[in-house]
Design an enzyme around this catalytic site. Structure first.
Site, short mmCIF file in Angstrom:
data_model
loop_
_atom_site.label_atom_id
_atom_site.label_comp_id
_atom_site.label_asym_id
_atom_site.label_seq_id
_atom_site.Cartn_x
_atom_site.Cartn_y
_atom_site.Cartn_z
N THR A 46 -3.26 -3.39 4.82
CA THR A 46 -2.43 -4.54 4.18
C THR A 46 -1.80 -4.30 2.78
O THR A 46 -0.73 -4.42 2.58
CB THR A 46 -3.24 -5.80 3.97
OG1 THR A 46 -3.84 -6.02 5.27
CG2 THR A 46 -2.49 -7.08 3.38
N PHE B 117 0.48 -1.82 11.74
CA PHE B 117 0.81 -2.94 12.26
C PHE B 117 1.19 -4.14 11.06
O PHE B 117 1.80 -5.16 11.35
CB PHE B 117 -0.07 -3.57 13.24
CG PHE B 117 -1.42 -4.41 12.64
CD1 PHE B 117 -1.40 -5.72 12.45
CD2 PHE B 117 -2.53 -3.73 12.17
CE1 PHE B 117 -2.42 -6.68 12.09
CE2 PHE B 117 -3.50 -4.39 11.88
CZ PHE B 117 -3.37 -5.85 11.61
N LYS B 118 0.57 -3.99 10.06
CA LYS B 118 0.79 -4.75 8.80
C LYS B 118 2.14 -4.71 8.38
O LYS B 118 2.79 -5.94 8.10
CB LYS B 118 -0.20 -4.48 7.78
CG LYS B 118 -1.75 -4.61 8.22
CD LYS B 118 -2.45 -5.75 8.42
CE LYS B 118 -3.83 -5.79 8.85
NZ LYS B 118 -4.69 -5.37 7.60
N ASP B 119 2.95 -3.70 8.75
CA ASP B 119 4.33 -3.72 8.28
C ASP B 119 5.10 -4.79 9.02
O ASP B 119 6.02 -5.42 8.60
CB ASP B 119 4.92 -2.43 8.63
CG ASP B 119 4.45 -1.23 7.87
OD1 ASP B 119 4.21 -1.42 6.31
OD2 ASP B 119 4.15 -0.14 8.22
#
Length: 460
Positions: free
Chosen positions: A140, A107-109
């Site tokens: 991250t 999800f950090k993308d």
């Protein structure tokens, strides 16, 4: 729009300057001076459409719509799913929001790809360079490495805890081959990495001389970018249907983004349950109103092995009625003693934020991974499993339950195999990462050593 510090001793900053700075000069975190009103996402809007509107609400006239649209289009062009954050039904009134379709399967993308485009655009216009640093508990760092690799105006310095992240997580951050990406393996846990980054920002002379910025979830651009997928989830499930969101949580940035989306009018009500592992500082904070320093323990969900959730400061600031003096006092006390009972001025209003937390044990995490596979045929990552485990334990509700699926199972093959007996394959589009040479420097948990490393490797 101006952004102010939660500790009240920094001058208000513009959106661009707040995002480029990361941490406020007084050690606090930037928040908008007032909450903008943003219209909920419409069913016919694309993800980029919504992202442009959300960013425009915070940037106002600093960046025109054409510039913001270019940033967003470039950021999400590499995602494997055109919806960026698609929903899949998991059960009756229950969905997973898949946030692992970006280039590093996490999800950090979603935020990091946008931040890199934002930095590149703004710094090019200003004719400036920056040294960007981040501490990572796993995802991250990989997302930042992929996003900033080859950037002409940024040198990236990633601090990760040596041998405390999965090998696949490490590969995404150590194999870019980009000369501007530097990986530093610290001989300690994530909290030590995060403490070094905060100490670097506390040295204002070093910050100025190094052009230092940060892209951890302390950066407001991260929060704004992540608020978008809450808005698109609401639109997909019905603008009049309340959502109950379960967020696998460590540093609390993702849960905070949901809170921000609600404050700005993007959600129909707000209830978010932070699903935490055996490092349950958030459960203690939200449930007992106590900040207590403790060493992080290793779990099957390493990206959440965090004992000091940085973004709680923003929630505490709001709960206190934006009492910056009180927040500064609490965090100074915590820095000195490592244990603080929150005053009633914060503790009482916390119950009205819509945020709560529940803990999942290591054993239950592995059992949940197997249970989901038995029920659906899906292999899920251990962080997502913490979320689905918590979702099962919640009382029945009229709300639609949305669990954030934060990473692809293939980033944690050893854990998935231990839980299910099956080894997940990396998606074909990222399999090349396995064959690349790794490059990282292992250093002691020493601020001076890291400061020297950055000074020696930056290109100013």
């Amino acid at each position: 729009m101006k952004f102010i510090s939660t500790r009240g001793q920094a001058s208000p900053a513009s959106f661009v300057d707040a995002c480029l700075s990361g941490l406020a000069p007084d050690g606090g975190l930037f928040v908008p001076e007032t909450w903008p009103r943003i219209e909920p996402a419409g069913p016919n809007e694309t993800y980029v459409d919504v992202a442009v509107r959300v960013l425009a609400a915070f940037a106002e006239d600093e960046l025109d719509e054409a510039t913001l649209r270019g940033i967003c289009e470039r950021a999400y062009a590499s995602f494997a799913h055109q919806s960026v954050a698609p929903l899949v039904q998991w059960g009756p009134n229950a969905f997973l929001m898949e946030l692992h379709h970006g280039p590093t399967l996490a999800f950090k993308d979603v935020a990091m790809q946008l931040i890199a485009q934002f930095f590149d655009t703004v710094l090019s216009r200003r004719g400036e360079r920056m040294s960007v640093t981040c501490a990572t508990s796993g995802d991250t760092g990989g997302a930042a490495a992929a996003a900033f690799a080859g950037a002409s105006n940024v040198d990236l310095f990633i601090l990760h805890p040596f041998e405390r992240i999965s090998p696949v997580q490490r590969l995404f951050m150590t194999t870019t081959g980009a000369s501007n990406v530097h990986n530093i393996a610290i001989d300690e846990d994530f909290d030590a990495c995060q403490a070094i980054v905060k100490a670097l920002f506390a040295d204002r002379d070093f910050v100025v001389r190094s052009g230092l910025s940060g892209v951890n979830s302390i950066n407001w651009a991260r929060i704004a970018a992540q608020a978008v997928y809450y808005a698109t989830a609401q639109a997909a499930l019905g603008t009049d249907r309340p959502l109950r969101i379960v967020v696998p949580s460590g540093n609390m940035g993702d849960a905070l983004a949901g809170y921000v989306a609600a404050r700005c009018g993007l959600l129909h009500g707000f209830e978010a349950v932070c699903a935490v592992n055996e490092n349950d500082a958030l459960r203690v904070l939200l449930g007992e109103g106590r900040m207590a320093r403790a060493s992080a323990v290793s779990t099957p969900s390493p990206a959440m092995d965090i004992s000091i959730p940085s973004n709680f400061e923003r929630i505490a600031f709001e709960a206190s009625g934006r009492d910056a003096d009180l927040i500064r006092q609490i965090y100074n006390q915590f820095a000195q003693g490592g244990d603080v009972d929150l005053p009633e001025k914060i503790k009482g209003p916390l119950a009205c934020t819509g945020l709560s937390a529940k803990r999942v044990s290591n054993t239950n995490t592995l059992e949940e991974m197997k249970r989901v596979h038995d029920e659906t045929g899906w292999l899920i990552c251990p962080h997502t499993a913490v979320g689905t485990s918590v979702a099962r334990s919640l009382p029945e509700s009229d709300a639609m339950t949305v669990v954030l699926a934060t990473a692809h199972a293939a980033k944690f093959p050893e854990t998935v195999e231990k839980a299910t007996g099956l080894t997940p394959d990396l998606p074909h589009r990222v399999q090349g990462v396995i064959a690349r040479d790794e490059e990282f420097d292992r250093v002691a948990n020493d601020l001076a050593v890291v400061r020297t490393f950055i000074r020696d490797h930056q290109r100013l």
